[in-house]
Structures are given as C-alpha cells and as structure tokens.
Design a protein around this motif. Structure first.
Motif, short mmCIF file in Angstrom:
data_model
loop_
_atom_site.label_atom_id
_atom_site.label_comp_id
_atom_site.label_asym_id
_atom_site.label_seq_id
_atom_site.Cartn_x
_atom_site.Cartn_y
_atom_site.Cartn_z
N TYR A 280 -10.32 -2.94 -3.73
CA TYR A 280 -8.83 -2.19 -2.93
C TYR A 280 -8.97 -2.88 -1.77
O TYR A 280 -9.95 -2.80 -0.89
CB TYR A 280 -9.26 -0.69 -3.14
CG TYR A 280 -8.94 -0.15 -4.59
CD1 TYR A 280 -7.61 -0.02 -5.13
CD2 TYR A 280 -10.04 0.57 -5.21
CE1 TYR A 280 -7.44 0.70 -6.19
CE2 TYR A 280 -9.90 1.03 -6.69
CZ TYR A 280 -8.70 0.96 -6.98
OH TYR A 280 -8.52 1.69 -8.24
N MET B 234 0.87 -1.18 -0.08
CA MET B 234 -0.01 -0.12 -0.11
C MET B 234 0.78 1.40 0.11
O MET B 234 1.87 1.46 0.48
CB MET B 234 -1.01 -0.03 1.10
CG MET B 234 -1.86 -0.96 1.10
SD MET B 234 -2.94 -0.95 2.79
CE MET B 234 -4.12 -2.42 2.20
N LYS B 235 0.23 2.15 -0.42
CA LYS B 235 0.81 3.48 -0.36
C LYS B 235 0.01 4.71 0.20
O LYS B 235 0.13 5.12 1.32
CB LYS B 235 1.27 4.07 -1.82
CG LYS B 235 2.46 3.59 -2.20
CD LYS B 235 3.95 4.04 -1.61
CE LYS B 235 5.08 3.34 -1.91
NZ LYS B 235 6.19 3.83 -1.09
N CYS B 236 -1.41 4.73 -0.65
CA CYS B 236 -2.23 5.99 -0.07
C CYS B 236 -3.03 5.42 1.13
O CYS B 236 -3.36 6.15 2.01
CB CYS B 236 -2.78 6.49 -1.24
SG CYS B 236 -4.22 5.27 -1.80
N GLY B 237 -3.53 4.18 1.17
CA GLY B 237 -4.58 3.64 2.05
C GLY B 237 -5.90 4.15 1.89
O GLY B 237 -7.17 3.92 2.87
N CYS C 12 -7.10 -1.79 0.58
CA CYS C 12 -7.28 -0.60 1.77
C CYS C 12 -8.51 -0.10 1.98
O CYS C 12 -8.86 0.28 2.92
CB CYS C 12 -6.05 0.54 1.09
SG CYS C 12 -6.89 1.43 -0.47
N GLY D 142 -7.61 4.25 -1.44
CA GLY D 142 -8.38 3.85 -2.46
C GLY D 142 -7.69 4.87 -3.83
O GLY D 142 -8.48 5.00 -4.81
N LYS D 143 -6.60 5.53 -3.68
CA LYS D 143 -6.41 6.16 -4.91
C LYS D 143 -4.93 6.14 -5.60
O LYS D 143 -5.10 6.23 -6.85
CB LYS D 143 -5.97 7.81 -4.08
CG LYS D 143 -7.07 8.34 -3.44
CD LYS D 143 -8.33 8.80 -4.33
CE LYS D 143 -9.49 9.52 -3.19
NZ LYS D 143 -10.57 9.23 -3.87
N CYS D 144 -4.13 5.64 -4.93
CA CYS D 144 -2.78 5.29 -5.62
C CYS D 144 -2.78 4.07 -6.49
O CYS D 144 -1.76 3.80 -7.29
CB CYS D 144 -1.68 5.17 -4.41
SG CYS D 144 -1.71 3.61 -3.63
N GLY D 145 -3.71 3.16 -6.31
CA GLY D 145 -3.87 2.09 -7.36
C GLY D 145 -2.91 0.95 -7.07
O GLY D 145 -2.94 -0.06 -7.97
N ARG D 146 -2.31 0.85 -6.00
CA ARG D 146 -1.37 -0.14 -5.57
C ARG D 146 -2.03 -1.46 -5.05
O ARG D 146 -1.20 -2.44 -5.59
CB ARG D 146 -0.26 0.24 -4.65
CG ARG D 146 0.98 -0.46 -4.77
CD ARG D 146 1.76 0.43 -3.92
NE ARG D 146 1.79 1.83 -4.50
CZ ARG D 146 2.85 2.27 -5.39
NH1 ARG D 146 3.93 1.21 -5.53
NH2 ARG D 146 2.97 3.34 -6.05
N CYS D 147 -3.14 -1.51 -4.53
CA CYS D 147 -3.30 -2.51 -3.66
C CYS D 147 -4.53 -3.37 -4.02
O CYS D 147 -5.21 -4.30 -3.69
CB CYS D 147 -3.61 -2.06 -2.09
SG CYS D 147 -5.32 -1.18 -2.08
#
Ligand code: FAD
Ligand code: SF4
Ligand code: SF4
Ligand code: SF4
Ligand code: SF4
Ligand code: FES
Lengths: 266, 338, 279
Positions: free
Chosen positions: C259, C243-246, C261, C248-253
């Motif tokens: 998502y 994760m990065k943003c936590g 997160c 639902g924005k950064c698209g990683r998880c």
C-alpha cells in the motif's frame, strides 16, 4: 444454430472479421458472452432462449476493438441498440457485421439501411415476466407505485451493474461520478438511490431500446429496467421518439420543438 | 451437547430482539434473500443456499458517516460517531463461510492502524451461524479454508438435524452468555457426528498452490482472455463478504453535513484514476487481475489472510458469468510453476 | 488523532497563504488545539489528508521541516474539487488535517553521504521537507546538491527559498526550465531535467539520489542516474497513487502487495523494481 456456426466459420476463415461476439455455454446451465477468434471455435456458439444479455455492450470495449473487425450475434433488441449507437455516433456505419438472430432465423446485416429495415420489422418482444411486471405496476395507484419503488430501490447498493450492462450507458464519466458539482449523492441511501435511478431514467428516455439487460444484470433482483422502459414509453407516446430504428435520428432529450407537450411532468 | 428446536430458536431470536438487540436475519425480498433487521421472526427464511447480499453489512455497512461537521462562523464543530457505544447486534443465519469472512474482515480493519468504528461493532456483535446441509456448484468453501460445518468466527453454530431441530455448538463466551440466559430453550443431547448432516463440497483447487502460482503471474497472458467478458461493475465486490474497499464522500450542504464512507470496488474504471487523467489500471484486464491477485496473492502474502472464503456469491451475482471458482481452477491448471 | 477514530481530523487554522505559481499555493497551518500540537510529530517524506468540510479530502505531503514544530505546511496545485475548494479558503479559516501517514526518507541511514535532490514541477514540496530537514541537520551530510526544473519560470515554486538556497555556500542549486519556458531575466539553465542532469554529471560515489516529479521525468531520470553509476539501492523516489483513507484500509493505492499510503510513499528504485509497474 447450424447456420450460425457455418456463417461464423466463413466470416473468420475469409478474414472478413477477426472476432465474433456471441453467446456460449456458461457455468451452471447459464449462457455467457464468448469471443470467437478462430473458425475451429465457431461451434462453441449457442443461440437459444437463455441468451438475453445485450452483447452490444462489448462492441466498444478497447480489448475487443484491438482484435480487429468484429461480427456480433444480436437479438432484435441488440440490433436496435446498434442502430441507436450509430445514430449517437458511437459506432460508424459498416464498422461491425451484425448477425441478427431471432428464433430460428439468421440474417447478416452489414449496412445502415439493412439494419434499419430489420429493426423496424422486428419489434422488441419483452420476455413474459417483464410484460407481467409492466402490467402489475400499471395497475397500481400512484401511492402504491411510490411504495413499490421505495421497497425496490431500498435493495439497491449502487453496484452499477445496471449501468455497466447497458450498451447505451457508455459515458466515460457518468453523471454519478462528476463531483464539480456533485449532481448525485453517492451513498446508497434512499435519496442517493432515488437520484441515481431518476437520472439514469432521464438519460435513457427516448434512447432505451427496452432490451432488459439492466434488469437481468441487477444482483439485487430489482426490475430496474422498468424505469427506463417507462421513460422511453413517455418519449414515444408524448414526443414520438422511437429509439433504435433510424441511424440518423436526433435524440429526445436534446431536441426541442415548439409543439412539445408538457403533460408528462407530473 | 446442546440442541434447540425450530420453535425455540424462533423464541430465542424474538427474545433477543425484545431485549433491545438488533437482530439481523435472512429475509426474502422479491426473488432474493437479504440480511435485514427483524423485530418479529415471521419473515425469517431458512431455505436458502446463500443470501444475495453478504452479512458484512453488520460490521461494514453500505454507507456510514465517519464524522459530521457544522460551520459556526469561521469555526467548525466536528462530531465523532465512534464516541457513541454501538448497538448490540445479533447476526442470525450466516453460513460458516460468512462467519469466517466476518472474522477476517474485522482482523483486516484492526491491523496496524485499528478502525474504531468497525472494531466497536465487532465487539458488540454475536454471530449465530447455520451449517450448510445444501450447497450448489458455485460454492467452494473447502478450497479457501472453510467448510460447511466450520466453527471459525461463529459464537454459536447450529446444524440442522432430525426432527426439525438443530444441534447447537456454543463456541465462545458471547455464545455462552446467550445460551446460559436462555438455557430453558435448549436441551442436552448426546454428542453427534455432525458431518453426516452436512453438504459435500468438493475441493476445487488448492489456495496455497494458487498463491504460489500467482506470485509470478502478474504479466501472464491469462488475464487478458479471462477478463474479456467482465463489464466492470461492482456486483462481485458488493456481494462479497470480504471485499473491504471503500470510498469517502461528503454529504449535506456546504454548512453542515457529514463525511461518509461507502462501498467501492476495484473493478470500477475510476477507482484508481488520478485527477491528472493518469490511471495505473487502465483496462478491465488489469482490474480483474487486481481482484484475483488481491484476494489470492497480495493479502495472503501481506497478512496470511486469503481474501475469499468461497461463498460463491460473486459467481451467482455476476451478469457476465465470470465464475471465480472456474477462473481459479484455470489458474491452478494453466499457470506454470517456476 | 483527536479521538481514536482514525478518520477524525485535527482542526487546523490557516495562518498564512503564499501564492507560489499560477494555481499553486502554500498553506501554513496551525493546530487549533495546543495539546494536539504538542504531541504531534512527523518525519520527512510523510503526508497527510487535508480537508475542506463539505468538499472532501485531498492528499499532500507535508512540505515543512519536521524540525519546525510550530506549524505544518503544504503546497498544492489546484486540480479538482477539493484543491479548488482549498484554493478558495482565506487566512483564518479552519480546515481538517489527518496524519502524518506513510514511511519516511531514511536520513539516519544516509549519514556521512552526499545528497543529490532532483525535483520536477510541483514535486518540489515533498522534496522541500527533506531538503530543509537535511539543512537543519547539515553536519550529518557531505555535499548537498539540488537540481530543480519546472515547465516555465512562472511555474517554479518556493522562489524566495530558491534565492536563499542559491546564496548558501553549504549547498549547490541548479535550476532549469523546459525549452521555451525561459524569460529574458532567466539566469538558470534551459532544458529538461534528465538532460541537465547528464550535463552536470554528478558523482555517484557515496551519494544518494532522491528523485521526485511527474512520472515521465522519473522514467527518464533513473536511466541517466544508472549511467552515472548510481545503483537501484541509492536512488529514491515517492509514488503518488490515488488515495482516500491514507491508512491502508480503503484499498485504493496498492501496487501489488504494497500500500503506497502505508508502506510508501518513499521507495528506493530497488524496491520499485520488485513491484509490478502499477503506478
Ligand atoms: C502521497 C501523495 C502526496 C501528494 N502530494 C501532493 C502535494 O504535495 N501537492 C499537490 O498539489 N498534490 C499532491 N498529491 C496529489 C494530490 O493528492 C491530488 O492532486 C489531489 O488529491 C487532487 O484532488 P482534488 O480533490 O482536487 O481532485 P478530484 O479530481 O476532485 O479528486 C477526487 C479525489 O480523488 C483523489 N485523487 C485524485 N487524484 C489523486 C492523486 N494524484 N493522488 C492522490 N489522490 C488523488 C482524492 O482522494 C480526491 O479526494 C499527492 C498525492 C499523493 C498520493
Ligand atoms: S444493478 Fe441493481 S443494485 Fe446495482 S446499481 Fe443497478 S439497481 Fe442498484
Ligand atoms: S470472492 Fe466471491 S466466493 Fe470469494 S468470498 Fe467473495 S463473493 Fe464469496
Ligand atoms: S481490491 Fe478489489 S477484490 Fe480486493 S477487497 Fe477491494 S474490491 Fe475487493
Ligand atoms: S466479474 Fe462480473 S460482477 Fe465482477 S465486475 Fe466483472 S462483470 Fe461485474
Ligand atoms: S489510501 Fe486507502 S489504502 Fe491507501
């Protein structure tokens, strides 16, 4: 091209290789990398002056390796790349059959010595636009050159297509992705871009075979290959390193000799 | 309806810049066209099919500080950049697909937990788009819900017509406020049929059909073959007006610096890598699948929003000629319906 | 959050540091701003982004009970850049915290049922929050059973609490270490979690199983539980995608359309089965 199709057909039919990495017809009149796995598809290969991309970048891709033994259509710069990959232990000798192509000639190279002989007798010829770029930049004063690169690097958004397109940028974790410590500033601002490209040029000094794949790949149109070509020119003229001609050469950046000059530090 | 001459359009933009607005317009840098802030209109170009970099940077810049910090002994002082009012911006020269992308991008960042930095810029942005009278083989806007003269997302839409002028559709309050203030630069013309001037973009596939097929295509073998030549760079995501993924990184020294967001891409091998070494998307085929699925299946399922407007930038930028339109046609043709 | 900027963290002071196991620490964090503390609420299962300014952010679940409102606790293993920097902090230092993020363990839905907690290694922290929460709401539930395993005795976290839980009469605790991880004083079981679970053979009727641990442990535990009669809807776990943003924005998880997160990290096995196995 006929000879190439015939050769590839033979290789696949005889079971000597299971896949041939080559160029095929792409979209909008472009060529694109193709992976030929059956003799019937051999005629899909093309070889003409649209075929610049250095296909050696696919040799170690896991999905391709899984297919079995490979042959690769290689222009002179790609042959040098393969020699350099062998020298850097990224490829074992005989692991791949090289179909060396230039203009209308085709040679099948299967061992180190034939690769070396071919590489030494086939210098990498830059496309005319690269020759012009090199000349134009050489004509600039130091201040003008700095401004030129400032303007060019300002366009870079760090998509790393230059790195991904380069067969010699093979590190699993590139220096830009190491965060303990963080060597290179990640955002694509002036400092971050400068650090990234200087690092890349240094890492390719004496290793870059000047294929131009990075320049072709850059979506922003930055002649980014000029940096690594220059780094390699310095390694050649100052230290006598010529990449891609010997399968057991040491590397410029990790060897030190007492007689090494320091004049390149400017 | 309104119209404006080429010279008056340049005056209009120059006037907006003089008012202190930041005017982003297409300019040529080397062989490529980028959106950049301009003060005078001399470098602005009009003869492009699509710009290389998309205009998403006006909402979602390549990098931006999320907070900045400074240690003061044991204490930390944190500054919030969203506290400052964002500069008024005008985007000129976006294509209809771009304007739609910006609208969807803003909606995405606003969903559930709104992102104030993006929302602030969106509020302060006026979009003056230019309809397409030329398209190329990589364009497929008509397959993703847009079209060469679509009004969605634009505040003013200009369509080049005869005599070096443009028909001007004033579409929103933001557009009207500019058109009203500069009314002397516009003239009234009889209603025109703008379709006659627009590029023809054939529908290449149906995104509804693709969406249906993708909903059960996760384990399809189409991904393996399709992604072999993809080298896993970020070119497609970085030029895409709708890719919204980002990384968060620290900048500065251990005492003083900022936390910065920068563009990122699901195509990179490290995107999902855990510190433990585990990676849920190990191969490029899995990452390519994520790209297509996210845009044409996951986002439509989750929010009725197709993550692609068919601008074709990714296909033009891809060093390996992945060609998204072709890939989607392939999916429409070769993935079975169940 | 302190402002409407979702990336702007709360400033938290480290009140207490506990060394749990080699490389594992627990931080007790206090809001530096009282008003922020007053309006802060979270539920069991949620996580946060903890940050060292100048080093970055890292994702940990909130390990303390939501009923203890004076502080937030997290337990982390030193792994990479941020966790190493966190490990160098001292009591009194200020770090950043964003949260609470993610969904929750549906305790309300579990009223009147038996709870079976199965945790491996460093995954006790997410579990600890919900265990304490369940103990704080003890009369909501019937039997509470905890099975906790670690590689070795030294790797067990919350040793002081394990003692306390072991002594309590209103819950059952079984601890185990991997073969070879025991020491002469060890009185618990020896064996991998799935195997120990098979021996214990807890009843599945009217029971919810909550499983947290490394992916291999989860992979081998669900089949054991299924054999014991648990259905996909009565088994829960948490996912740990990068994760990065936590938010639902950064698209990683994402796992498919979900998502982790935002829609996770808590999932029933039934929900997981509907998702692609991208975790
Ligand atoms: C919902 C959730 C709850 C978690 N709870 C805990 C916990 O209670 N205790 C604990 O010790 N660990 C927990 N983790 C794992 C923890 O987040 C990672 O070990 C940690 O982020 C590693 O960061 P680093 O900076 O030290 O490593 P680096 O390798 O330096 O990490 C760089 C970046 O990668 C990201 N990252 C790397 N690995 C992971 C991962 N596995 N999960 C998420 N992000 C990652 C982080 O964003 C970090 O900023 C949890 C993860 C998630 C997703
Ligand atoms: S390919 Fe071009 S834009 Fe991308 S990182 Fe390299 S130089 Fe920058
Ligand atoms: S995916 Fe490609 S075609 Fe679609 S919006 Fe993005 S860049 Fe344009
Ligand atoms: S997940 Fe991939 S395709 Fe989707 S927005 Fe992010 S980078 Fe773009
Ligand atoms: S599709 Fe093309 S641009 Fe995108 S990651 Fe793959 S090679 Fe790069
Ligand atoms: S952590 Fe950023 S989207 Fe989930």
């Amino acid at each position: 091209m006929q000879a190439l199709h015939q050769k590839v057909k033979e290789l696949l039919e005889s079971g000597k290789v299971q896949v041939v990495i080559g160029y095929g017809e792409g979209s909008g009149g472009k060529s694109r990398p193709v992976f030929i796995r059956s003799a019937a598809d051999a005629a899909k290969l093309v070889w003409d002056d649209r075929c610049h991309q250095n296909l050696a970048v696919y040799i170690n891709k896991p999905e391709i390796k899984k297919m079995g033994k490979a042959a690769i259509v290689a222009h002179p710069a790609a042959v040098r790349t393969i020699v350099q990959m062998i020298a850097e232990h990224q490829l074992s000798s005989g692991a791949i059959i090289v179909l060396a192509v230039e203009n209308d000639t085709l040679e099948e190279l299967t061992d180190n010595s034939s690769l070396e002989v071919y590489a030494q007798s086939h210098p990498v010829l830059f496309p005319p636009f690269v020759v012009k770029e090199i000349e134009d930049i050489a004509a600039l004063s130091a201040a003008e050159r700095f401004e030129f690169w400032q303007n060019e690097l300002e366009k870079c958004f760090k998509c790393y297509a230059c790195r991904a397109a380069c067969p010699l940028c093979y590190c699993e974790r590139c220096i830009v992705e190491c965060n303990q410590p963080q060597w290179v500033s990640v955002p694509s601002h002036a400092q971050g871009n400068f650090e990234w490209h200087m690092n890349r040029a240094m890492h390719l000094a004496g290793r870059c075979v000047s294929c131009g794949s990075c320049t072709i790949a850059c979506p922003a149109g930055i002649p980014i290959g000029l940096l690594t070509i220059e780094a390699s020119r310095i390694a050649r003229t100052e230290f006598g390193f010529e990449p891609g001609i010997s399968c057991d050469a040491s590397s410029a950046m990790s060897s030190f000799r007492n007689e090494d000059k320091e004049t390149f530090i400017q | 309806m309104k119209s404006i001459t080429h010279d008056n359009l340049l005056k209009l933009l120059a006037g907006l810049a003089d008012e202190g607005k930041i005017v982003y317009a297409p300019v040529r840098k080397g062989q490529k066209v980028f959106f950049a802030p301009v003060q005078n209109m001399q470098p602005v170009v009009f003869d492009y099919i699509q710009t290389t970099e998309s205009p998403k940077l006006v909402l979602f810049p390549r990098y931006e500080p999320l907070i900045s910090f400074e240690y003061q002994g044991k204490e930390v002082k944190v500054d919030d950049p969203s506290a400052a009012a964002p500069a008024e911006r005008v985007l000129f020269g976006s294509r209809p697909c771009d304007a739609m992308a910006l609208k969807r991008l803003a909606e995405f960042f606003d969903r559930d937990i709104p992102d104030a930095l993006i929302a602030g810029r969106q509020k302060a942005l006026t979009v003056i788009s230019m309809s397409c009278i030329k398209a190329d083989a990589d364009c497929f806007c008509t397959s993703t819900g847009s079209s060469p003269g679509d009004i969605c997302g634009s505040d003013i839409l200009l369509t080049p017509v005869e005599n070096n002028g443009y028909a001007a559709e004033i579409l929103t309050g933001k557009g009207a406020s500019i058109a009203d203030r500069c009314s002397s630069l516009f003239s009234e013309i009889p209603e025109i049929r703008k379709e006659q001037y627009l590029a023809k973009v054939e529908k290449a596939f149906s995104h509804e059909e693709v969406r249906k097929k993708l909903s059960h295509a996760f384990d399809h073998d189409i991904w393996n073959g399709a992604s072999l030549r993809c080298i896993g760079c970020g070119a497609c995501a970085f030029v895409c007006p709708m890719c919204s993924c980002f990384d968060i990184q620290e900048e500065g020294t251990a005492k003083k610096g900022s936390r910065v967001r920068c563009w990122d891409s699901c195509g990179f091998s490290l995107f999902t890598l855990h510190t433990s070494g585990h990676n849920p998307r190990h191969n490029q085929s899995e990452r390519w699948r994520q790209r297509v699925m996210h845009k044409f299946s996951y986002q439509p399922e989750a929010a009725e929003l197709t993550g692609c407007v068919g601008c074709g930038r990714c296909s033009r930028a891809c060093p390996s000629d992945m060609n998204l339109k072709e890939q989607l046609q392939d999916i429409a043709a070769n993935v079975e319906t169940v | 959050m302190p402002s409407n900027n979702i990336y702007n963290p709360y400033l938290m002071r480290i009140e207490k540091i506990t060394d749990e196991a080699p490389g594992v620490k627990t931080f007790r964090l206090k809001f530096t701003n009282d008003a922020e503390r007053e309006q802060f609420n979270f539920k069991a299962g949620q996580f946060g982004e903890y940050s060292v300014f100048g080093e970055g952010e890292s994702t940990f679940c909130i390990a303390s009970s939501p009923m203890r409102k004076e502080y937030v606790e997290c337990t982390f293993r030193q792994a990479g850049r941020v966790t190493s920097a966190l490990a160098r902090r001292e009591e009194g230092d200020v770090i950043g915290f964003r949260g609470p993020y993610g969904n929750i363990f549906p305790l309300e839905e579990w009223k009147g049922k038996n709870l079976l907690f199965i945790a491996g290694g460093i995954a006790l922290p997410p579990m600890r929050c919900v265990i304490w929460n369940a103990l704080d709401l003890r009369d909501w539930f019937k039997d509470i059973t905890v099975v906790y395993g670690a590689r070795s005795v030294a790797d067990l976290v919350y040793k002081y609490e394990l003692d306390e839980w072991g002594k309590r009469s209103d819950m059952r605790l079984t601890t185990t270490v991997d073969p070879g991880g025991e020491n002469p004083q060890w009185t618990g079981k020896v064996g991998f979690v799935p195997k120990v679970l098979e021996e214990l053979a807890p009843a599945s009727s009217n029971t919810i199983a909550i499983v947290c641990g490394p992916p291999v442990m989860i992979k081998f535990t669900f089949p054991v539980l299924e054999k014991l009669g648990f259905t996909p809807e009565t088994m829960y776990t948490t996912l740990e995608n990068r994760m990065k943003c936590g938010v639902g924005k950064c698209g990683r998880c994402n796992v498919g359309p979900v998502y982790v997160c935002k829609d996770g990290p808590v999932f029933s096995y039934g929900e997981l089965k509907k998702l692609p196995a991208e975790y």
